[in-house]
Enzyme design. Structure first.
Site, mmCIF file in Angstrom:
data_model
loop_
_atom_site.group_PDB
_atom_site.id
_atom_site.type_symbol
_atom_site.label_atom_id
_atom_site.label_comp_id
_atom_site.label_asym_id
_atom_site.label_seq_id
_atom_site.Cartn_x
_atom_site.Cartn_y
_atom_site.Cartn_z
ATOM 1 N N ARG A 14 0.807 -1.226 0.000
ATOM 2 C CA ARG A 14 0.000 0.000 0.000
ATOM 3 C C ARG A 14 0.839 1.274 0.000
ATOM 4 N NH1 ARG A 14 -4.056 -0.840 4.745
ATOM 5 N NH2 ARG A 14 -2.757 -2.640 5.232
ATOM 6 N N GLY A 134 -6.791 -7.336 15.327
ATOM 7 C CA GLY A 134 -7.318 -8.545 15.960
ATOM 8 C C GLY A 134 -7.956 -8.195 17.296
ATOM 9 N N ARG A 326 26.641 27.196 2.343
ATOM 10 C CA ARG A 326 26.755 25.764 2.091
ATOM 11 C C ARG A 326 28.199 25.307 2.055
ATOM 12 N NH1 ARG A 326 27.458 24.930 -3.706
ATOM 13 N NH2 ARG A 326 27.494 26.963 -4.702
HETATM 14 C C1 UD1 Z 1 -1.457 -8.627 13.132
HETATM 15 C C2 UD1 Z 1 -2.161 -9.474 14.177
HETATM 16 C C3 UD1 Z 1 -3.399 -8.722 14.671
HETATM 17 C C4 UD1 Z 1 -2.987 -7.381 15.236
HETATM 18 C C5 UD1 Z 1 -2.213 -6.588 14.188
HETATM 19 C C6 UD1 Z 1 -1.661 -5.328 14.782
HETATM 20 C C7 UD1 Z 1 -1.666 -11.730 13.483
HETATM 21 C C8 UD1 Z 1 -2.184 -12.954 12.842
HETATM 22 N N1 UD1 Z 1 -2.526 -10.731 13.595
HETATM 23 O O1 UD1 Z 1 -2.371 -8.405 12.063
HETATM 24 O O2 UD1 Z 1 -4.044 -9.483 15.688
HETATM 25 O O3 UD1 Z 1 -4.115 -6.661 15.641
HETATM 26 O O4 UD1 Z 1 -1.090 -7.381 13.717
HETATM 27 O O5 UD1 Z 1 -1.062 -4.569 13.795
HETATM 28 O O6 UD1 Z 1 -0.519 -11.704 13.922
HETATM 29 N N2 UD1 Z 1 4.916 -9.756 8.735
HETATM 30 C C9 UD1 Z 1 6.032 -10.494 8.385
HETATM 31 N N3 UD1 Z 1 5.850 -11.672 7.763
HETATM 32 C C10 UD1 Z 1 4.637 -12.174 7.486
HETATM 33 C C11 UD1 Z 1 3.499 -11.433 7.836
HETATM 34 C C12 UD1 Z 1 3.681 -10.219 8.482
HETATM 35 O O7 UD1 Z 1 7.162 -10.064 8.630
HETATM 36 O O8 UD1 Z 1 4.576 -13.259 6.922
HETATM 37 C C13 UD1 Z 1 5.112 -8.465 9.410
HETATM 38 C C14 UD1 Z 1 4.608 -7.287 8.616
HETATM 39 O O9 UD1 Z 1 5.661 -6.734 7.851
HETATM 40 C C15 UD1 Z 1 4.137 -6.336 9.698
HETATM 41 C C16 UD1 Z 1 3.755 -7.238 10.835
HETATM 42 O O10 UD1 Z 1 4.354 -8.492 10.583
HETATM 43 O O11 UD1 Z 1 5.166 -5.496 10.145
HETATM 44 C C17 UD1 Z 1 2.244 -7.412 10.962
HETATM 45 O O12 UD1 Z 1 1.726 -7.875 9.767
HETATM 46 P P1 UD1 Z 1 0.317 -7.381 9.256
HETATM 47 O O13 UD1 Z 1 -0.041 -8.166 8.066
HETATM 48 O O14 UD1 Z 1 0.308 -5.900 9.185
HETATM 49 O O15 UD1 Z 1 -0.597 -7.739 10.505
HETATM 50 P P2 UD1 Z 1 -1.927 -8.534 10.519
HETATM 51 O O16 UD1 Z 1 -1.631 -9.966 10.193
HETATM 52 O O17 UD1 Z 1 -2.925 -7.832 9.714
#
Ligand code: UD1
Ligand code: CA
Length: 445
Positions: A14, A134, A326
């Site tokens: 995004r 979550g 500068r």
């Molecule tokens: C997750 C939580 C959710 C919480 C939210 C808060 C889970 C399943 N859910 O949501 O309960 O409210 O964070 O922001 O954990 N990332 C990785 N590898 C992956 C997936 C994600 O490194 O395979 C990293 C992303 O870069 C990010 C963070 O983990 O920094 C969270 O991932 P994101 O997809 O934003 O969170 P959700 O799964 O939506």
């Protein structure tokens, strides 16, 4: 041992950017920089960042280890990938996100503190609905499970206590629980959040650690959220300086960064940005409309409507309006550089005045010399940059062109519109194009 695993492998689609999300900057530093600083301040001893292929080559700049998660199969998978690369140790593991630059070190500290012998403590925040976070399903004072929005029932969606995504685990318990994660959910991801129900089933207590302001756990997913986070960070930085004795007329339009030094009784007027480890001495007045980058000033300096880059300024100096300094310029105490004056890679001795419409490049100017309006150092001969040296107490007439390399001695004078192509001795007086010494009798006039 306190470890932290920072999750940053997400693609950040995004942001619509060629730059990995956590490297996008706010207040002059990448998001990830803030996260790592807060973790270190919270006493974390070892930090690993879970990265993707784009981020991994850049991670060494941050002084931490990066571990690539080849496919983003979920937060639980990301943590597992990191744990698999780490020797097991007994102690605590903090889980943080690389895209949450606003998390105070106190939040990390308190979740670690409240772990206190339990298997898991986790940060929660009340938020306005609807929300994509979550939901925290409680059982009294402990957390029962977390349900992701896409897996939630309508009743569960009404819960307004959210999982922030910041956890402190007992390492042994985390390893065991992560090993058993499955991906049988709506997103077919390995949810780290499933460890909660798992630990509860195993008889463990999961401690909720609420933060009072959900702004503190704001994640940045797109550029509008980046702007919101920047504004909040800037507000905090301005507030800190105000508490330390700086007057900021309008914090909304004063753009600061971490690691600046701003003295007491400094006044910052609107539309001013100060960056790159700049240092401003006491009782100085900066702005409006000033941009300072890697600038160092003494005390009682005034800088109005001007741009100061990589330069060092003594005390009692006045600059502007509309000046541009500068490239390692040095102004000694009491210098005045005024309207439409550009100074590059030059050293101006104490009390030098260059009030109007002047270019000084590669110049060395002695104390108390007056540089008339329209003076130009012709420092570039088409091939190389040449030096202009002017002694002390000299008087450079309006519209003088100094064709470098050239030296004008102490106390010398150049007439208006002189084109100085040859050195002028101390006390000498030259006029014309090309400039020639004045005849002795005229010197008497
Ligand atoms: C997750 C939580 C959710 C919480 C939210 C808060 C889970 C399943 N859910 O949501 O309960 O409210 O964070 O922001 O954990 N990332 C990785 N590898 C992956 C997936 C994600 O490194 O395979 C990293 C992303 O870069 C990010 C963070 O983990 O920094 C969270 O991932 P994101 O997809 O934003 O969170 P959700 O799964 O939506
Ligand atoms: Ca997700």
């Amino acid at each position: 041992m306190i470890r932290a695993i920072v999750l940053a492998a997400g693609k950040g689609t995004r942001m619509k950017s060629a730059t990995p999300k956590v490297l996008h900057e706010l207040c002059g530093r990448p998001m990830l920089w803030y996260v790592l600083r807060s973790l270190r301040d919270a006493g974390v001893e070892e930090i690993v960042v879970v990265t993707n292929d784009e981020l991994q080559p850049r991670i060494a700049e941050f002084g931490v280890r990066g571990i690539v998660q080849k496919e983003q199969l979920g937060t639980g998978h990301a943590v597992k990938v990191a744990l698999d690369e780490l020797e097991s140790a007994s102690g605590q593991v903090l889980i943080a996100y690389g895209d949450m630059p606003l998390v105070h070190t106190d939040v990390y500290r308190s979740v670690l503190m409240q772990l206190d012998g339990n298997a898991l403590a986790m940060v929660t925040a009340r938020m306005p609905l609807p929300s994509n976070f979550g939901r925290v399903i409680r059982n009294g004072d402990s957390v029962d499970r977390i349900v992701e929005v896409r897996d939630a029932t309508p009743e569960e969606l009404l819960v307004d206590e959210m999982n922030a995504g910041i956890y402190a685990y007992d390492e042994a318990q985390l390893r065991e629980s992560v090993a058993g994660l499955r991906n049988d959910n709506a997103q077919q991801e390995y949810y780290l959040t499933d460890t909660i129900a798992d630990l509860v089933r195993g008889g463990q207590n999961v401690v909720p650690v609420p933060v009072d302001d959900h702004m503190h756990v704001l994640g940045v997913n797109d550029r509008t959220e980046l702007a919101v986070a920047r504004r909040e960070l800037n507000r905090r930085i301005c507030e800190q300086h105000m508490r330390d004795g700086v007057t900021i007329i309008d914090p909304e339009t004063t753009y600061l960064e971490p690691e600046l030094t701003i003295g007491r009784d400094v006044v910052l007027y609107p539309n001013t940005s100060i960056s790159r480890l700049s240092e401003i001495g006491n009782a100085s007045v900066i702005g409006p409309n000033a941009r300072l980058s890697a600038a160092k000033t003494g005390s009682h300096v005034t800088i109005r409507e001007s741009v100061i880059l990589d330069s060092s300024i003594g005390s009692g100096v006045t600059i502007g309006p509309f000046a541009h300094l500068r490239n390692e310029t040095v102004l000694e105490d009491g210098v005045h550089v005024g309207n439409f004056v550009e100074v590059k890679n030059s050293h101006l001795g104490a009390g030098v005045k260059a009030g109007h419409l002047t270019y000084l490049g590669d110049a060395e100017i002695g104390e108390n010399t007056n540089v008339g309006a329209g003076t130009i150092t012709c420092n570039y001969d088409g091939v190389r940059k040449n030096k202009t040296t002017i002694g002390r107490d000299a008087f450079i007439g309006s519209n003088t062109s100094l064709v470098a390399p050239v030296t004008v001695g102490d106390g010398a004078l150049t007439g208006a519109s002189a084109v100085v192509t040859k050195d002028v001795p101390a006390g000498g007086r030259v006029v014309g194009n090309p400039a020639r010494p004045l005849p002795a009798k005229q010197t008497q006039l």
